[in-house]
Design a protein around this motif. Structure first.
Motif, mmCIF file in Angstrom:
data_model
loop_
_atom_site.group_PDB
_atom_site.id
_atom_site.type_symbol
_atom_site.label_atom_id
_atom_site.label_comp_id
_atom_site.label_asym_id
_atom_site.label_seq_id
_atom_site.Cartn_x
_atom_site.Cartn_y
_atom_site.Cartn_z
ATOM 1 N N VAL A 69 -9.838 -19.073 0.373
ATOM 2 C CA VAL A 69 -9.672 -17.652 0.063
ATOM 3 C C VAL A 69 -10.119 -16.802 1.245
ATOM 4 O O VAL A 69 -9.472 -15.814 1.604
ATOM 5 N N GLY A 70 -11.206 -17.190 1.890
ATOM 6 C CA GLY A 70 -11.677 -16.449 3.063
ATOM 7 C C GLY A 70 -10.676 -16.477 4.193
ATOM 8 O O GLY A 70 -10.406 -15.456 4.831
ATOM 9 N N GLU A 71 -10.093 -17.653 4.446
ATOM 10 C CA GLU A 71 -9.097 -17.757 5.514
ATOM 11 C C GLU A 71 -7.840 -16.974 5.165
ATOM 12 O O GLU A 71 -7.239 -16.331 6.030
ATOM 13 N N ALA A 72 -7.434 -17.005 3.898
ATOM 14 C CA ALA A 72 -6.245 -16.251 3.485
ATOM 15 C C ALA A 72 -6.503 -14.753 3.620
ATOM 16 O O ALA A 72 -5.627 -13.997 4.041
ATOM 17 N N ARG A 73 -7.712 -14.305 3.278
ATOM 18 C CA ARG A 73 -8.037 -12.886 3.390
ATOM 19 C C ARG A 73 -8.016 -12.444 4.843
ATOM 20 O O ARG A 73 -7.477 -11.390 5.171
ATOM 21 N N ASP A 74 -8.574 -13.278 5.714
ATOM 22 C CA ASP A 74 -8.564 -12.931 7.137
ATOM 23 C C ASP A 74 -7.139 -12.930 7.686
ATOM 24 O O ASP A 74 -6.778 -12.079 8.491
ATOM 25 N N GLY A 75 -6.314 -13.864 7.242
ATOM 26 C CA GLY A 75 -4.920 -13.900 7.672
ATOM 27 C C GLY A 75 -4.134 -12.720 7.149
ATOM 28 O O GLY A 75 -3.260 -12.189 7.821
ATOM 29 N N LEU A 76 -4.456 -12.291 5.928
ATOM 30 C CA LEU A 76 -3.763 -11.144 5.344
ATOM 31 C C LEU A 76 -4.069 -9.870 6.117
ATOM 32 O O LEU A 76 -3.180 -9.039 6.326
ATOM 33 N N ASP A 77 -5.300 -9.729 6.573
ATOM 34 C CA ASP A 77 -5.650 -8.560 7.385
ATOM 35 C C ASP A 77 -4.782 -8.503 8.641
ATOM 36 O O ASP A 77 -4.235 -7.453 8.985
ATOM 37 N N ALA A 78 -4.635 -9.632 9.305
ATOM 38 C CA ALA A 78 -3.819 -9.667 10.525
ATOM 39 C C ALA A 78 -2.354 -9.382 10.206
ATOM 40 O O ALA A 78 -1.679 -8.662 10.949
ATOM 41 N N MET A 79 -1.862 -9.910 9.085
ATOM 42 C CA MET A 79 -0.463 -9.666 8.725
ATOM 43 C C MET A 79 -0.228 -8.201 8.386
ATOM 44 O O MET A 79 0.828 -7.648 8.712
ATOM 45 N N LEU A 80 -1.176 -7.547 7.739
ATOM 46 C CA LEU A 80 -1.016 -6.129 7.419
ATOM 47 C C LEU A 80 -1.008 -5.272 8.675
ATOM 48 O O LEU A 80 -0.242 -4.313 8.777
ATOM 49 N N VAL A 81 -1.847 -5.617 9.640
ATOM 50 C CA VAL A 81 -1.846 -4.885 10.909
ATOM 51 C C VAL A 81 -0.510 -5.083 11.609
ATOM 52 O O VAL A 81 0.101 -4.129 12.113
ATOM 53 N N PHE A 82 -0.019 -6.325 11.631
ATOM 54 C CA PHE A 82 1.279 -6.598 12.256
ATOM 55 C C PHE A 82 2.392 -5.839 11.550
ATOM 56 O O PHE A 82 3.271 -5.261 12.200
ATOM 57 N N ALA A 83 2.392 -5.825 10.216
ATOM 58 C CA ALA A 83 3.443 -5.120 9.473
ATOM 59 C C ALA A 83 3.408 -3.624 9.768
ATOM 60 O O ALA A 83 4.455 -2.985 9.905
ATOM 61 N N GLY A 84 2.222 -3.048 9.878
ATOM 62 C CA GLY A 84 2.105 -1.628 10.201
ATOM 63 C C GLY A 84 2.643 -1.316 11.583
ATOM 64 O O GLY A 84 3.378 -0.345 11.776
ATOM 65 N N LEU A 85 2.287 -2.145 12.555
ATOM 66 C CA LEU A 85 2.790 -1.931 13.913
ATOM 67 C C LEU A 85 4.297 -2.128 13.985
ATOM 68 O O LEU A 85 5.004 -1.368 14.645
ATOM 69 N N PHE A 86 4.801 -3.144 13.284
ATOM 70 C CA PHE A 86 6.235 -3.413 13.282
ATOM 71 C C PHE A 86 7.005 -2.247 12.679
ATOM 72 O O PHE A 86 8.012 -1.793 13.225
ATOM 73 N N SER A 87 6.515 -1.705 11.558
ATOM 74 C CA SER A 87 7.227 -0.585 10.926
ATOM 75 C C SER A 87 7.179 0.656 11.818
ATOM 76 O O SER A 87 8.143 1.419 11.870
ATOM 77 N N ALA A 88 6.086 0.865 12.537
ATOM 78 C CA ALA A 88 6.003 2.012 13.438
ATOM 79 C C ALA A 88 7.008 1.879 14.581
ATOM 80 O O ALA A 88 7.684 2.854 14.942
ATOM 81 N N VAL A 89 7.133 0.689 15.128
ATOM 82 C CA VAL A 89 8.078 0.476 16.229
ATOM 83 C C VAL A 89 9.514 0.639 15.742
ATOM 84 O O VAL A 89 10.333 1.301 16.391
#
Length: 152
Positions: A69-89
């Protein structure tokens, strides 16, 4: 990271949005000595509901689940940052390209050439030139983008 080790041992002071990262997880005695953690079962009760094997299994699976669960939570944080940057671009790309949309001059030329040939054929056949339908496109017509799919 080996099973049975505390995943927060070196990160106990890290916080995420003001909350301790794994503060809500239950704490377990993470020593690997199961003979001391769980007393031996009485003779004949080794496969009962509260047997040592099940308590050991539950302790190991709780540690493993906490790490997953800890690893999934940390991975989800990175994916949300990537999704935000991708949508902005993508948004900035769409805004810039939509301003540069223009008519397809090849299509306009083809329509006008078709009309010109129809006028010449009508004149050659002796038919009135006014019976030839006018082209829907001309160099002065306003451009309206043609969308490939409709969202009706």
């Amino acid at each position: 990271m080996a099973l049975g080790k505390n995943p927060d041992s070196d990160q106990s002071n890290r916080h995420f949005f003001g909350f301790s990262k794994r503060a809500h997880l239950p704490t377990y005695d993470l020593s690997d000595d199961y003979e001391q953690r769980f007393p031996e079962d009485p003779m004949g009760e080794e496969t009962g509901q509260n047997a040592r094997v099940w308590r050991t299994y539950l302790a190991e699976s709780a540690d493993f689940d906490a790490m997953m669960v800890g690893e999934a939570r940390d991975g989800l944080d990175a994916m949300l940052v990537f999704a935000g940057l991708f949508s902005a671009v993508v948004t900035s790309f769409l805004v810039q390209t939509s301003q540069n949309l223009q008519a397809d001059f090849t299509e306009t030329t083809a329509y006008l050439l078709y009309e010109l040939i129809a006028v010449q054929r009508a004149a050659a056949d002796g038919n009135p030139v006014n019976d030839v339908s006018a082209s829907p496109l001309n160099p002065t017509s306003t451009f309206v983008p043609n969308y490939p799919c409709r969202l009706d």
